[in-house]
Design an enzyme around this catalytic site. Sequence first.
Site, PDB file in Angstrom:
ATOM      1  N   GLU A 123     -26.466  -6.798   4.773  1.00  0.00           N
ATOM      2  CA  GLU A 123     -27.078  -6.355   6.016  1.00  0.00           C
ATOM      3  C   GLU A 123     -25.962  -5.973   6.985  1.00  0.00           C
ATOM      4  O   GLU A 123     -24.812  -6.370   6.796  1.00  0.00           O
ATOM      5  CB  GLU A 123     -27.920  -7.491   6.616  1.00  0.00           C
ATOM      6  CG  GLU A 123     -27.084  -8.699   7.036  1.00  0.00           C
ATOM      7  CD  GLU A 123     -27.458  -9.231   8.410  1.00  0.00           C
ATOM      8  OE1 GLU A 123     -27.888  -8.424   9.260  1.00  0.00           O
ATOM      9  OE2 GLU A 123     -27.302 -10.434   8.641  1.00  0.00           O
ATOM     10  N   ASP A 155     -40.024  -8.933   8.447  1.00  0.00           N
ATOM     11  CA  ASP A 155     -39.403  -7.678   8.044  1.00  0.00           C
ATOM     12  C   ASP A 155     -38.764  -7.808   6.661  1.00  0.00           C
ATOM     13  O   ASP A 155     -38.157  -6.879   6.152  1.00  0.00           O
ATOM     14  CB  ASP A 155     -38.396  -7.170   9.091  1.00  0.00           C
ATOM     15  CG  ASP A 155     -37.295  -8.161   9.377  1.00  0.00           C
ATOM     16  OD1 ASP A 155     -37.523  -9.362   9.168  1.00  0.00           O
ATOM     17  OD2 ASP A 155     -36.204  -7.742   9.806  1.00  0.00           O
ATOM     18  N   HIS A 156     -38.909  -8.991   6.049  1.00  0.00           N
ATOM     19  CA  HIS A 156     -38.416  -9.165   4.680  1.00  0.00           C
ATOM     20  C   HIS A 156     -39.511  -9.559   3.688  1.00  0.00           C
ATOM     21  O   HIS A 156     -39.311  -9.471   2.497  1.00  0.00           O
ATOM     22  CB  HIS A 156     -37.283 -10.196   4.651  1.00  0.00           C
ATOM     23  CG  HIS A 156     -36.041  -9.711   5.332  1.00  0.00           C
ATOM     24  ND1 HIS A 156     -34.962  -9.193   4.659  1.00  0.00           N
ATOM     25  CD2 HIS A 156     -35.744  -9.607   6.652  1.00  0.00           C
ATOM     26  CE1 HIS A 156     -34.039  -8.820   5.522  1.00  0.00           C
ATOM     27  NE2 HIS A 156     -34.491  -9.052   6.742  1.00  0.00           N
ATOM     28  N   ASP A 209     -30.510 -11.485   5.180  1.00  0.00           N
ATOM     29  CA  ASP A 209     -29.845 -11.663   6.465  1.00  0.00           C
ATOM     30  C   ASP A 209     -29.022 -12.932   6.377  1.00  0.00           C
ATOM     31  O   ASP A 209     -29.464 -13.914   5.809  1.00  0.00           O
ATOM     32  CB  ASP A 209     -30.878 -11.795   7.591  1.00  0.00           C
ATOM     33  CG  ASP A 209     -31.612 -10.481   7.821  1.00  0.00           C
ATOM     34  OD1 ASP A 209     -31.254  -9.486   7.161  1.00  0.00           O
ATOM     35  OD2 ASP A 209     -32.538 -10.458   8.651  1.00  0.00           O
ATOM     36  N   HIS A 260     -38.723 -14.073   7.275  1.00  0.00           N
ATOM     37  CA  HIS A 260     -39.018 -13.144   8.363  1.00  0.00           C
ATOM     38  C   HIS A 260     -39.885 -11.997   7.842  1.00  0.00           C
ATOM     39  O   HIS A 260     -39.691 -11.516   6.723  1.00  0.00           O
ATOM     40  CB  HIS A 260     -37.720 -12.590   8.962  1.00  0.00           C
ATOM     41  CG  HIS A 260     -37.119 -13.530   9.958  1.00  0.00           C
ATOM     42  ND1 HIS A 260     -35.796 -13.500  10.299  1.00  0.00           N
ATOM     43  CD2 HIS A 260     -37.663 -14.540  10.676  1.00  0.00           C
ATOM     44  CE1 HIS A 260     -35.549 -14.441  11.191  1.00  0.00           C
ATOM     45  NE2 HIS A 260     -36.660 -15.088  11.433  1.00  0.00           N
ATOM     46  N   HIS A 284     -35.775 -14.297   2.681  1.00  0.00           N
ATOM     47  CA  HIS A 284     -36.182 -15.302   3.670  1.00  0.00           C
ATOM     48  C   HIS A 284     -37.530 -14.916   4.275  1.00  0.00           C
ATOM     49  O   HIS A 284     -38.076 -13.859   3.979  1.00  0.00           O
ATOM     50  CB  HIS A 284     -35.121 -15.518   4.736  1.00  0.00           C
ATOM     51  CG  HIS A 284     -34.853 -14.312   5.604  1.00  0.00           C
ATOM     52  ND1 HIS A 284     -34.126 -13.238   5.159  1.00  0.00           N
ATOM     53  CD2 HIS A 284     -35.217 -14.021   6.866  1.00  0.00           C
ATOM     54  CE1 HIS A 284     -34.052 -12.338   6.130  1.00  0.00           C
ATOM     55  NE2 HIS A 284     -34.711 -12.782   7.176  1.00  0.00           N
TER      56      HIS A 284
END
Lengths: 607, 614
Positions: free
Chosen positions: A203, A72-73, A178, A70, A68
Amino acid sequence: MPEIKVTPLGAGQDVGRSCILVSIGGKNIMLDCGMHMGYNDDRRFPDFSYITQQGRLTEFLDCVIISHFHLDHCGALPYMSEMVGYDGPIYMTHPTKAICPILLEDFRKITVDKKGETNFFTSQMIKDCMKKVIPLNLHQTVQVDDELEIKAYYAGHVLGAAMVQIKVGSESVVYTGDYNMTPDRHLGAAWIDKCRPDILISESTYATTIRDSKRCRERDFLKKVHETVERGGKVLIPVFALGRAQELCILLETFWERMNMKAPIYFSTGLTEKANHYYKLFITWTNQKIRKTFVQRNMFEFKHIKAFDRSYIDNPGPMVVFATPGMLHAGLSLQIFRKWAGNEKNMIIMPGYCVQGTIGHKILNGQKKLELENRQTVIPEYEPGWSLEVKLQVEYMSFSAHADAKGIMQLIRMAEPRNMLLVHGEAKKMEFLKDKIEQEFSINCFMPANGETSTVATNPSVPVDISLNLLKREMALGGPLPDPKKPRTIWRASLRLVSPEQALKELGLSEHQLRFTCRVQLQDAHSDSDTHIRIYTHLKSVLKGYTIQHLPDGTVMVESIVIKVSSSPEEPNTKVLLLSWSYQDEDLGSFLSTLLKKGLPAALSSM
Amino acid sequence: MKLYCLSGHPTLPCNVLKFKSTTIMLDCGLDTTSVLQFLPLPLVHSPRLSKLPGWVSKDGTINLEKELKECAGRVFVDSQPEFCLPERELLDLSTIDVILISNYHCMMALPYITEHTGFTGSVYATEPTLQIGRLLMEELVNFMERVPKAQSATCWKNKEIQRVLPGPLKDAVEVLTWKTCYSIQDVNSALSKVQLVGYSQKVELFGAVQVTPLSSGYSLGSSNWIIQSHYEKVSYVSGSSLLTTHPQPMDQSSLKNSDVLILTGLTQMPTANPDGMLGDFCSNLAMTIRAGGNVLVPCYSSGVIYDLLECLYQFIENANLGSTPFYFLSPVANSSLEFSQIFAEWLCHNKQSKVYLPEPPFPHAELIQTNKLKHYPSIHGDFSTDFRQPCVVFTGHPSLRFGDVVHFMELWGKSSLNTIIFTEPDFSYLDALAPYQPLSMKCVYCPIDTRLNFHQVSKLLKEVQPLHVVCPEQYTQPPPSQSHRSDLMLELQPPPMPYRRCSVLGLPFRRRYERIHLLPELAKSLVPSEIKPGVSLATVSAVLQSKDNKHTLQPVPKPLPLPPSKKRKRVVEEPPEVLAPKPLLSGSVPLEAFLAVLHKVRVSLKTLNTYLAC
């Protein structure tokens, strides 16, 4: 024995810079390629030198999958593909492909333009990187090459978030990214079929939390906002441009409508207006209710929520402001926070998780005085050495759309994995969840740290072609409904799907017959024919479930075993039994010879 | 493997495939051409229609004044319009396991199949197919229900009577199976059985068969289907297009290596070039407007209309039509326009990249925003106050028998300034116009059919090389009106297998192999020996387990170890259980070694005999 290896480069016993390497059936896959919000140095990106010390990654990776948008991904993606070097396919869903470059560009601007960093990826690199992206549809089976296939499932978490199944032959891994197991105001719940992967990589952000019902949290949130506005205070809600922001907007919009509230609600401009537009165009990714009613009323067209302008910061009177970014680590939300922090009438509501090192994290931990320690949170407007008294109320409301412990267990029940592997969480919490999973499901649960490899041995079955005739013949042996208690043995199925007769024929071989014969002497004071009958009756009572025949010529047959009686005229009571059996009935034949050697019971009626 | 053909209409197919004990229906198209035999249903009372004379046979013996009306030399049934259903007697519909839908035009008979028939299976379709199919069904029901007709004509269907009726009514087929429209309850119930699938998604049916939808390029979410087991592959091609319009391009390569390819839904206008038609459409439209006339475009509420609007979006400014109002009237106009914008995943590459900006993929959003295009649920309400002429009206139904289009025919038909432009290829425009004759309005026929033509399909078949092709009989000869055009038919080697309504075809392939799995423990126990170079042999003794049509070979369970307390003697008294048979004996016998062994055995036999004698 084949095995699957999983190595996190990021998100191993940690939250941030998700990047997990999977080796399965000779294929190497990178799952996510994120950045860490808590660092501004090298630790910001995953350590790609683990894959290769020098040169490009292309020849070491078969594909990269982004779950996705975000950061942090996906935040390290342009760095990985353009600066380290990777030219293979990158897979992500359509909404992720649409939104990800915008967030990357935004991130780049903050880092390069505001913080003045050099040696960072450029706008052009983001564009070049996105050219390597192949969009992924839900449930579509994408054949990466002849052996490797991937399939995306709905994950809930944010618009376009996906879980992916990676499959090579009969081995498979599912990576959740996530996800969220409860539908919220704008997204549906994650779903996966009973695909029984060898490893489920999940996660575990909220590994130890079991959250109360969403309704309560919403009521709580509205009450706090309402109270603050009523007493003339200002409410700051730091959010990411996409995701929670839309959910909370829908919540406030309906509340304002119902309560006929007048205080203005603002949304910091730029990204967010655009963001709402994405939600309108990708409405098929939202929840059932919004999809059903979107023709009549599009939930993402807000009446009460207006665009924010920097000059409104000092406006008197109550207001509610959604501002980015969500962890107060830079940008407008930090700017507003600084202005409003000194007034106890005001309130800040943190609706999501804050990474260690961010101001968000500090104030959530009750820190009342903030100082600038190093260049970590530098914003040019603030000179080094500034400090800030935090007087406003700080509220934390978990609206993050992550699965809680209950949700993670629910997903395990859905997918029925053979092994579990936890990432994207704090080590202590993972430990707790790991114990729980191992107890409840009796499956292995791994939680490798960054750079540490977990290995799972798999035991794939061997696919063989069987000739249809043979299969049908063997299945028919058990009648139309196979008796579950009595498995049929199948014999003579040769490895390449042909029947034995055919195999022998094809190979020019002949089948041998091997027969055993044996003589047994027996004392029995009856005529030969009576002895035959006595043997027949005796065997009939001993051997249940065997075919026993008394043939017209006097011979007794048990399956393929022939028993004949003869006697010499000199000793009519000494019978000689002739037994003969084929190799196939060796067990039964030797049993019979032993049995008959013991003689016939006297009490046998001669019928 | 058999194919049951329930529809004779080549572009509205309905076939049932029996394959590996599964029964799969491929599409359920509703043949609506039957409505052309009926009088139009006006929205407001039409004095002209109500004054039409009734029909009495020439000799006066048959009087059907109430049921049949005459208009301009043709006879029409004065009754609620009826549709020609797929054959329902050829096989028991309740035995159907699944229905695969290829596009929203080919699912209109769904409620007739799934409701009140004992059907208990499920239906597979893509999301756009479901959503737009629902809109089209709702629209159809709405068209019928808002102008209910008291009487329903049945006498004319009597075989003896129909025989003496004038054509084309006389030649109408299967009239006894014709049915009036379903209800909205039936639609909802039928669509609740739909399960959504995405392109290239592999769907397992009972573990026996795998079905996969592939992009077919014809309309939003339209698909061809692959039906396959491990060894056999059937491709179902229905309504495909190679032209670049709005949908995702056709996936051709996945059709390769089929044993059988069922080919339906080719273009109905093999001689009309869609691009040329689009040009004609625009120029005729502009000409009429400039002359002060109105333009009526009878069309479906989804599909080609998106392309027409996109074409007009570019054309309007150039042709100086900026001030001309464009109206789109349909109970589902708004929904159709809105839905078209949210299916980015299903659109062609160009439109997808617009969504990334983010911008709506279709430019009709801008036409609506700038008030150039307005949409209304019907002629009643807001439309009557906003209505300005000259204008362009898009509305249904293209058969001109029901829907708002009937009203505009009555309103504009008498003036030669006005033009009606036919763009949908499903109905003959002459037949459609028949109950409105005499007519002064100009008629332009620009049928736009983007489906494969014969040239494209023969190229495609050369590419994907199926072993056998099955197609409607219409494709195996040139169209009756152009019998000399041998290029307008399929010529293949081996020749295609034609079908017609009620055909039952045995498909020509034999299943020979099935996939079975050896458990790793069993596989490990096998000892292949090389019999000749490249051929190794091992005999297998195993337990066959068949579950959900999946077969596994497991090792034969070992006999339980003997409990130590029991005496050996006792064991002998128990007959041995049937266990793994001994291995198969074959191959050449090494004679010397064998004799040596025999020698040893003889010794032991002697010993045995001595023992027995004691």
